[in-house]
Design an enzyme around this catalytic site. Structure first.
Site, PDB file in Angstrom:
ATOM      1  N   CYS A  90       0.816  -1.216   0.000  1.00  0.00           N
ATOM      2  CA  CYS A  90       0.000   0.000   0.000  1.00  0.00           C
ATOM      3  C   CYS A  90       0.854   1.272   0.000  1.00  0.00           C
ATOM      4  O   CYS A  90       0.699   2.143  -0.852  1.00  0.00           O
ATOM      5  CB  CYS A  90      -0.915  -0.023   1.208  1.00  0.00           C
ATOM      6  SG  CYS A  90      -1.884   1.458   1.477  1.00  0.00           S
ATOM      7  N   ASP A 295      -7.535   5.549  -4.025  1.00  0.00           N
ATOM      8  CA  ASP A 295      -7.332   4.418  -3.127  1.00  0.00           C
ATOM      9  C   ASP A 295      -6.533   3.323  -3.822  1.00  0.00           C
ATOM     10  O   ASP A 295      -6.962   2.812  -4.860  1.00  0.00           O
ATOM     11  CB  ASP A 295      -8.701   3.882  -2.700  1.00  0.00           C
ATOM     12  CG  ASP A 295      -8.620   2.882  -1.567  1.00  0.00           C
ATOM     13  OD1 ASP A 295      -7.522   2.346  -1.327  1.00  0.00           O
ATOM     14  OD2 ASP A 295      -9.654   2.634  -0.928  1.00  0.00           O
ATOM     15  N   HIS A 297      -6.019   0.297  -2.755  1.00  0.00           N
ATOM     16  CA  HIS A 297      -6.372  -1.032  -2.256  1.00  0.00           C
ATOM     17  C   HIS A 297      -7.281  -1.812  -3.198  1.00  0.00           C
ATOM     18  O   HIS A 297      -8.310  -2.346  -2.802  1.00  0.00           O
ATOM     19  CB  HIS A 297      -7.042  -0.904  -0.886  1.00  0.00           C
ATOM     20  CG  HIS A 297      -6.146  -0.307   0.154  1.00  0.00           C
ATOM     21  ND1 HIS A 297      -6.085   1.044   0.371  1.00  0.00           N
ATOM     22  CD2 HIS A 297      -5.280  -0.881   1.015  1.00  0.00           C
ATOM     23  CE1 HIS A 297      -5.215   1.284   1.341  1.00  0.00           C
ATOM     24  NE2 HIS A 297      -4.710   0.133   1.747  1.00  0.00           N
TER      25      HIS A 297
END
Length: 359
Positions: A90, A295, A297
């Site tokens: 991440c 994001d 993810h």
């Protein structure tokens, strides 16, 4: 000469000290909340817009940002290591987004826009190739993970903001096309003389020949250098400055919120990387009290360049409505990152320092 934190104003990227274990592979993007229509101004990387009259322009601007996410099925890192960074990459992907924005500013400019299905300029594909998930790309997950071993992080281990900053600094040295000067300022202090020596290396050496070699022909990520021509008269290497900080104990101190918002107003803004526990994000702006972010993810298949040198690029741009979170939810451990393309004596630089105030 040292600049303590109150005079830090180079804009900004923020990296939070978070664990990176969440993945949103099952998220249906169509269920994300639509971008709000409000009288509050929308700030995206130094640009102010109105969601009431410029919503399409705002969404186009956001989708033009480079979006680096988890990937799978890439060549093993180190030859025998992981073939996916899901669950641990991440912060590494957030680091890629920092450099991605810096390279877009450097080679394409702030006004550049991505159009799906349209062939882009050669510089754009050179930038993407620098992040392809393979060992010989300058800023690939392979390079970042392996360079982190020297910072005490094993391959597959999650990084904190300082580790990412140090790794990006080391990797940028090998990028002879972009010639970025990446500097990590420690102890909440920016030492101006250190930056001058980094961005103007001929001050310490006899002539600019110490770093410019007009006869040297190199290949960059499959393209001959020259997509961005070497400027033999250059007097300043573009700066990317990273400053690890903490804006509170367990949560962000309210005193820093308005100053943090100002980061997105600066024309030099690269954004903010941070988030909350177990989830790191790349923040590119704000509206009202909400931060706008990309994001990382989501796990996507790895990408290979085509035979003609182009890169399938749809997965590098986020086309669904951007995510938002309340600014008070931001984790306080950060690293501010800014860019400066002109010498430190320039007015925009000092105006930026004054604007941020006591961060």
């Amino acid at each position: 000469m040292s600049c303590p934190l109150p005079f830090l104003g180079l804009t900004v990227c923020v990296l939070s000290s978070l664990s990176a274990t969440l993945t949103y592979d099952t998220l249906r993007f169509a269920e994300l909340e639509e971008f709000p229509q409000t009288e509050e101004p929308v700030w995206i990387l130094g640009r102010e817009s109105s969601s009431l009259t410029e919503k399409d322009d705002i969404l186009c601007d956001i989708s033009s940002r480079l979006w680096f996410t988890y990937r799978k099925n890439f060549p093993p890192i180190g030859g025998t290591g992981p073939t996916s960074d899901t669950g641990w990459g991440c912060m590494l992907r957030c680091g890629q987004m920092i450099l991605g924005e810096a390279l877009v500013f450097r080679h394409l400019g702030r006004d550049w826009r991505w159009v799906k299905g349209k062939r882009q300029r050669e510089e754009y594909y050179s930038i993407l190739k620098a992040f392809i998930d393979k060992k010989d790309s300058y800023y690939s997950i392979h390079q970042i993970a392996q360079m982190g071993v020297g910072e005490g992080k094993s391959i597959g281990q999650w990084y904190g903001p300082n580790t990412v900053a140090q790794v990006l600094k080391k990797l940028s040295v090998f990028d002879s096309w972009s010639r970025l000067a990446v500097h990590v300022a420690m102890d909440n202090t920016v030492v101006i003389e250190e930056i001058k020596r980094l961005c103007m290396p001929w001050l310490d050496y006899a002539g600019a020949a110490a770093f410019l070699d007009p006869d040297l022909e190199r290949e960059l990520n499959g393209f001959t250098e020259g997509a961005c021509a070497q400027d033999q008269s250059a007097v300043w290497k573009p700066l990317v400055l990273l400053i690890p900080l903490r804006l509170g104990l367990s949560e962000i101190n309210e005193a820093y919120i308005e100053t943090l918002k100002k980061c997105f107003m600066l024309p030099q803004s690269l954004g903010v990387i941070g988030g909350k526990p177990n989830s790191a994000h790349y923040f590119i702006g704000y509206v009202g009290e909400e931060l706008i972010y990309l994001d990382p993810h989501t796990t996507q298949p790895s990408v290979e360049p085509c035979d003609d040198g182009l890169v399938p690029d749809d997965s590098y741009h986020c086309e669904h409505p951007p995510c938002r979170m309340h600014i008070r939810e931001l984790d306080p451990s950060i690293a501010v990152v800014g860019r400066e393309v002109a010498a430190l004596s320039s007015h925009p630089f000092h105006n930026g320092l004054a604007l941020l105030g006591p961060l």
